[in-house]
Write a protein that holds these residues in place. Sequence first.
Motif, mmCIF file in Angstrom:
data_model
loop_
_atom_site.group_PDB
_atom_site.id
_atom_site.type_symbol
_atom_site.label_atom_id
_atom_site.label_comp_id
_atom_site.label_asym_id
_atom_site.label_seq_id
_atom_site.Cartn_x
_atom_site.Cartn_y
_atom_site.Cartn_z
ATOM 1 N N PRO A 1 0.798 -1.222 0.000
ATOM 2 C CA PRO A 1 0.000 0.000 0.000
ATOM 3 C C PRO A 1 0.836 1.279 0.000
ATOM 4 N N VAL A 2 2.084 1.207 0.458
ATOM 5 C CA VAL A 2 2.947 2.379 0.489
ATOM 6 C C VAL A 2 3.448 2.715 -0.912
ATOM 7 N N ARG A 3 3.960 1.720 -1.622
ATOM 8 C CA ARG A 3 4.508 1.944 -2.965
ATOM 9 C C ARG A 3 3.458 1.816 -4.066
ATOM 10 N N ARG A 4 2.236 1.409 -3.679
ATOM 11 C CA ARG A 4 1.115 1.257 -4.626
ATOM 12 C C ARG A 4 1.451 0.233 -5.703
ATOM 13 N N ARG A 5 1.962 -0.933 -5.251
ATOM 14 C CA ARG A 5 2.345 -2.031 -6.136
ATOM 15 C C ARG A 5 1.602 -3.302 -5.718
ATOM 16 N N LEU A 6 1.214 -4.079 -6.718
ATOM 17 C CA LEU A 6 0.580 -5.378 -6.502
ATOM 18 C C LEU A 6 1.521 -6.432 -7.060
ATOM 19 N N TYR A 7 1.732 -7.496 -6.307
ATOM 20 C CA TYR A 7 2.628 -8.567 -6.735
ATOM 21 C C TYR A 7 1.864 -9.877 -6.812
ATOM 22 N N THR A 8 2.235 -10.715 -7.775
ATOM 23 C CA THR A 8 1.592 -12.013 -7.913
ATOM 24 C C THR A 8 2.634 -13.096 -8.153
ATOM 25 N N ALA A 9 2.371 -14.263 -7.578
ATOM 26 C CA ALA A 9 3.196 -15.441 -7.848
ATOM 27 C C ALA A 9 2.629 -16.116 -9.090
ATOM 28 N N ASN A 10 3.492 -16.401 -10.055
ATOM 29 C CA ASN A 10 3.100 -17.059 -11.307
ATOM 30 C C ASN A 10 3.678 -18.472 -11.290
ATOM 31 N N PHE A 11 2.868 -19.437 -10.942
ATOM 32 C CA PHE A 11 3.326 -20.787 -10.643
ATOM 33 C C PHE A 11 4.061 -21.463 -11.800
ATOM 34 N N ASN B 1 7.356 -19.833 -13.024
ATOM 35 C CA ASN B 1 8.422 -19.741 -12.014
ATOM 36 C C ASN B 1 8.841 -18.291 -11.808
ATOM 37 N N SER B 2 7.862 -17.405 -11.683
ATOM 38 C CA SER B 2 8.167 -15.983 -11.606
ATOM 39 C C SER B 2 7.240 -15.240 -10.649
ATOM 40 N N ILE B 3 7.625 -14.001 -10.363
ATOM 41 C CA ILE B 3 6.811 -13.043 -9.620
ATOM 42 C C ILE B 3 6.650 -11.836 -10.529
ATOM 43 N N SER B 4 5.423 -11.301 -10.627
ATOM 44 C CA SER B 4 5.178 -10.103 -11.431
ATOM 45 C C SER B 4 4.765 -8.957 -10.522
ATOM 46 N N GLY B 5 5.137 -7.740 -10.916
ATOM 47 C CA GLY B 5 4.745 -6.539 -10.193
ATOM 48 C C GLY B 5 3.893 -5.649 -11.072
ATOM 49 N N VAL B 6 2.890 -5.008 -10.469
ATOM 50 C CA VAL B 6 1.962 -4.138 -11.192
ATOM 51 C C VAL B 6 1.862 -2.813 -10.446
ATOM 52 N N ASN B 7 1.920 -1.719 -11.172
ATOM 53 C CA ASN B 7 1.659 -0.402 -10.620
ATOM 54 C C ASN B 7 0.141 -0.239 -10.611
ATOM 55 N N VAL B 8 -0.480 -0.214 -9.423
ATOM 56 C CA VAL B 8 -1.940 -0.175 -9.358
ATOM 57 C C VAL B 8 -2.504 1.199 -9.718
ATOM 58 N N VAL B 9 -1.715 2.247 -9.600
ATOM 59 C CA VAL B 9 -2.186 3.583 -9.970
ATOM 60 C C VAL B 9 -2.356 3.665 -11.483
ATOM 61 N N GLU B 10 -1.364 3.158 -12.222
ATOM 62 C CA GLU B 10 -1.404 3.212 -13.681
ATOM 63 C C GLU B 10 -2.033 1.971 -14.309
ATOM 64 N N GLY B 11 -2.186 0.883 -13.536
ATOM 65 C CA GLY B 11 -2.759 -0.341 -14.066
ATOM 66 C C GLY B 11 -1.871 -1.032 -15.080
ATOM 67 N N GLN B 12 -0.545 -0.937 -14.877
ATOM 68 C CA GLN B 12 0.396 -1.515 -15.835
ATOM 69 C C GLN B 12 1.388 -2.435 -15.135
ATOM 70 N N VAL C 1 3.215 -15.111 -2.311
ATOM 71 C CA VAL C 1 4.016 -13.901 -2.388
ATOM 72 C C VAL C 1 3.621 -13.024 -1.207
ATOM 73 N N ALA C 2 4.581 -12.327 -0.624
ATOM 74 C CA ALA C 2 4.331 -11.433 0.507
ATOM 75 C C ALA C 2 5.122 -10.145 0.291
ATOM 76 N N VAL C 3 4.687 -9.092 0.962
ATOM 77 C CA VAL C 3 5.311 -7.783 0.809
ATOM 78 C C VAL C 3 5.625 -7.204 2.180
ATOM 79 N N ASN C 4 6.794 -6.587 2.298
ATOM 80 C CA ASN C 4 7.149 -5.808 3.468
ATOM 81 C C ASN C 4 7.202 -4.354 3.028
ATOM 82 N N SER C 5 6.276 -3.543 3.482
ATOM 83 C CA SER C 5 6.160 -2.155 3.016
ATOM 84 C C SER C 5 7.149 -1.196 3.645
ATOM 85 N N LYS C 6 7.981 -1.661 4.529
ATOM 86 C CA LYS C 6 8.935 -0.764 5.215
ATOM 87 C C LYS C 6 10.073 -0.362 4.328
#
Length: 190
Positions: A147-157, A160-171, A185-190
Motif C-alpha cells: 500500500p505504500v509503494r502502490r504495487r501489486l505482486y503475484t506469484a506465477n506458478f 516460475n516468476s513473480i510479477s509486479g503491477v503499478n496499481v495507480v497506472e494499471g500496468q 508472495v508477501a510484501v514488506n512495506s517498510k
Amino acid sequence: MRFVRSYRGMVATSLGAGFLGAAIFILGSWYDASPIASGQASAPSPLFAKPALLAVDEARDRLFVFNALSGAVVGFRASSKEVLGSIPVAPRAADMILDQKSGDVYLPDPSRNSIVAIKSAVWSLDASKQLERIVLGAPPTTLALDPVRRRLYTANFQDNSISGVNVVEGQKIATVKVGHGPRRVAVNSK
C-alpha cells in the motif's frame, strides 16, 4: 461480541474483539434450516452457492464475496445488506485483495494469465463491463499488495516468476524469475 448476518444464501459471522479493534468473518453456504430438518435441502441462491473469498472495505461500507461456482464477485453495502451488483471475473480465482486506499478489488485469473481489477467506481455505476485485465505470467495464483509503494505482486506458478503491477497506472512493471513453482508472495512495506 458476536454477530451473525445472513445474506440471501451466505452466512458471514463477525467475531469482534473490542480491545483488538478487529473482526473475523467466516464464510459458509447457508441453507434454510426447515427443509434440512425435514430431510430436504433447499438450493442456495445462485449469488451465494459457493462463497470462497471475502474482502471488507470498511471505509466505503462495502463487503465483497467471490463465488467459486459462478466465478463472480458480489458487492454489498455492508450496513444495509443491499446487493450492489454481481460481476463475473475469473472462474478459478484463488485469492482476492482489496486496496484500502482506492477501494479497488483485485483477483488473479489463471485461465487468462492475468489479474482482474474491479475499480471502486464500478459498484456505484451500472458498469459491469468496466474491468481492467493486466496480462502477467502463467498462471497467477496469489496476490500481495504494497500500500505504500502502490504495487501489486503475484506469484506465477508455471512461469516460475513473480510479477509486479503499478496499481495507480494499471500496468505491469516487471516479471522476475524466482525458482521452481512459487505458490505465495508477501510484501514488506517498510
